[in-house]
Design a protein around this motif. Structure first.
Motif, mmCIF file in Angstrom:
data_model
loop_
_atom_site.group_PDB
_atom_site.id
_atom_site.type_symbol
_atom_site.label_atom_id
_atom_site.label_comp_id
_atom_site.label_asym_id
_atom_site.label_seq_id
_atom_site.Cartn_x
_atom_site.Cartn_y
_atom_site.Cartn_z
ATOM 1 N N THR A 112 0.848 -1.187 0.000
ATOM 2 C CA THR A 112 0.000 0.000 0.000
ATOM 3 C C THR A 112 0.889 1.244 0.000
ATOM 4 O O THR A 112 2.080 1.183 0.326
ATOM 5 C CB THR A 112 -0.913 0.046 1.231
ATOM 6 N N TYR A 113 0.293 2.374 -0.347
ATOM 7 C CA TYR A 113 1.039 3.631 -0.321
ATOM 8 C C TYR A 113 1.585 3.894 1.084
ATOM 9 O O TYR A 113 2.733 4.300 1.248
ATOM 10 C CB TYR A 113 0.122 4.772 -0.759
ATOM 11 N N GLU A 114 0.762 3.632 2.109
ATOM 12 C CA GLU A 114 1.186 3.860 3.490
ATOM 13 C C GLU A 114 2.372 2.984 3.846
ATOM 14 O O GLU A 114 3.306 3.435 4.539
ATOM 15 C CB GLU A 114 0.024 3.596 4.444
ATOM 16 N N GLU A 115 2.378 1.742 3.370
ATOM 17 C CA GLU A 115 3.502 0.849 3.658
ATOM 18 C C GLU A 115 4.781 1.350 2.988
ATOM 19 O O GLU A 115 5.866 1.308 3.587
ATOM 20 C CB GLU A 115 3.169 -0.566 3.173
ATOM 21 N N ILE A 116 4.669 1.852 1.769
ATOM 22 C CA ILE A 116 5.845 2.361 1.058
ATOM 23 C C ILE A 116 6.407 3.593 1.755
ATOM 24 O O ILE A 116 7.631 3.805 1.774
ATOM 25 C CB ILE A 116 5.479 2.684 -0.407
ATOM 26 N N GLN A 117 5.522 4.378 2.370
ATOM 27 C CA GLN A 117 5.970 5.601 3.037
ATOM 28 C C GLN A 117 6.765 5.344 4.315
ATOM 29 O O GLN A 117 7.297 6.279 4.925
ATOM 30 C CB GLN A 117 4.762 6.487 3.345
ATOM 31 N N GLN A 118 6.888 4.097 4.710
ATOM 32 C CA GLN A 118 7.731 3.764 5.860
ATOM 33 C C GLN A 118 9.213 3.833 5.500
ATOM 34 O O GLN A 118 10.074 3.871 6.376
ATOM 35 C CB GLN A 118 7.411 2.352 6.356
ATOM 36 N N TYR A 119 9.509 3.840 4.187
ATOM 37 C CA TYR A 119 10.887 3.729 3.737
ATOM 38 C C TYR A 119 11.366 5.039 3.096
ATOM 39 O O TYR A 119 10.571 5.880 2.692
ATOM 40 C CB TYR A 119 11.010 2.572 2.738
ATOM 41 N N TYR A 120 12.691 5.168 2.985
ATOM 42 C CA TYR A 120 13.299 6.389 2.466
ATOM 43 C C TYR A 120 13.927 6.131 1.098
ATOM 44 O O TYR A 120 14.402 5.025 0.818
ATOM 45 C CB TYR A 120 14.369 6.898 3.437
ATOM 46 N N LEU A 121 13.956 7.149 0.277
ATOM 47 C CA LEU A 121 14.576 7.040 -1.036
ATOM 48 C C LEU A 121 16.096 6.953 -0.907
ATOM 49 O O LEU A 121 16.698 7.534 -0.006
ATOM 50 C CB LEU A 121 14.213 8.245 -1.898
ATOM 51 N N LYS A 122 16.688 6.232 -1.858
ATOM 52 C CA LYS A 122 18.145 6.113 -1.923
ATOM 53 C C LYS A 122 18.696 6.979 -3.057
ATOM 54 O O LYS A 122 18.011 7.265 -4.035
ATOM 55 C CB LYS A 122 18.554 4.659 -2.189
#
Length: 309
Positions: A112-122
């Protein structure tokens, strides 16, 4: 969660309005419209610069700062990629997984979008960005681009209806371009479903046997805005295709991203040898739209020839 999305999108829009000034402190809120006018003008000799995934050398690819950076450079268009999350949110990502570009792992269509927002871009070095950036949504990115820079949306055709819903909401439909190698009839049928449509451009590899009838079908129609022509070497077949594109009243788009797309006249070769010799060859072919991984260097070269305003 919806409130958070709305809040963040509002902040992004406000940031775009504040930062739209150029180096002279002047905000050109018609810049995208001027670029679209150039795209629609096959007689113009100005060369448009498309920044591949934004300024990924200095910021995470497909991130808001990467987009902001190429706007400030003076690029005419930014190329960004999209994927669809499990809960049907279009986010900016080239890959189908979040493994390479974020600190997380998993398939985007299973998160989900919310799950992806737990992580940071590299960054391009594979390390977490010091800016603590999260993967943006397409809506957030287009809000930043509105009126300031045109957008080439990779995989845009795959999610056409969803993309169009967002562009219509933001009022940016006429500054977003998609491309592909779909049959003419299929593209026409899709666009007939809507009152307003995204800009569209065919992608042709002249030496690809499957593309030869496709090329003929597009040439038989009214002139296209442009053709993206891909080639691993410059040979009579490629030269003939380029000539026919230009004679049809369409613009020519070439990618200088890597050798197999541009006959060896790529950005890295230009960087290591001579921008004038490499980009000069591409421009002298009649190319007036170039997608690049080195937008700053390309813009500098084009301006030295009076080909980029």
């Amino acid at each position: 969660m919806r409130f958070l999305r709305f809040f963040f999108a509002t902040v992004v829009v406000a940031f775009a309005l504040v930062s739209c000034a150029d180096s002279n402190g002047v905000c050109d809120d018609k810049r995208a419209a001027k670029v679209v006018a150039e795209i629609r003008n096959p007689k113009s000799k100005n060369v448009l610069v498309i920044a591949h995934r934004g300024d990924w050398r200095n910021y995470p690819e497909n991130s808001i700062p990467a987009i902001e950076s190429v706007i400030k450079m003076g690029a005419d268009m930014v190329e960004i990629d999209i994927q669809l999350t499990k809960d049907s949110v279009l986010v900016l990502s080239h890959d189908r997984t979040i493994n390479r570009c974020t600190t997380g792992k998993g398939n985007i269509n299973e998160l989900t979008y919310e799950e992806i927002q737990q992580y940071y871009l590299k960054t391009a070095h594979g390390t977490r960005s010091s800016l603590d950036l999260k993967m943006p949504t397409l809506e957030e990115a287009l809000a930043v681009c509105k009126d300031r820079i045109t957008v080439n949306l990779d995989k845009g055709y795959d999610y056409y209806d969803l993309v169009l819903e967002i562009t219509e909401k933001l009022g940016v439909t006429d500054q977003v371009l998609i491309k592909g190698s779909k049959p003419v009839a299929e593209v026409q049928a899709k666009m007939a479903e809507h009152k307003n449509n995204l800009l569209y451009m065919p992608v042709i590899t002249p030496t690809n046997e499957k593309h030869k009838p496709l090329f003929e079908d597009y040439l038989a129609e009214k002139p296209q805005l442009a053709y993206e022509i891909c080639f691993d070497e410059i040979n009579p077949t490629v030269e003939s295709a380029v000539k026919r594109v230009l004679e049809s009243g369409s613009k020519l788009w070439v990618n200088t991203l890597w050798n197999s797309l541009c006959g060896g006249y790529s950005d890295d070769i230009a960087f290591e040898t001579s921008a004038a010799e490499v980009y000069g060859k591409i421009v002298d072919m009649g190319t007036t739209i170039i997608q690049t991984d080195r937008p700053e260097m390309l813009i500098e070269y084009l301006r030295s020839r009076g080909l980029h305003e």
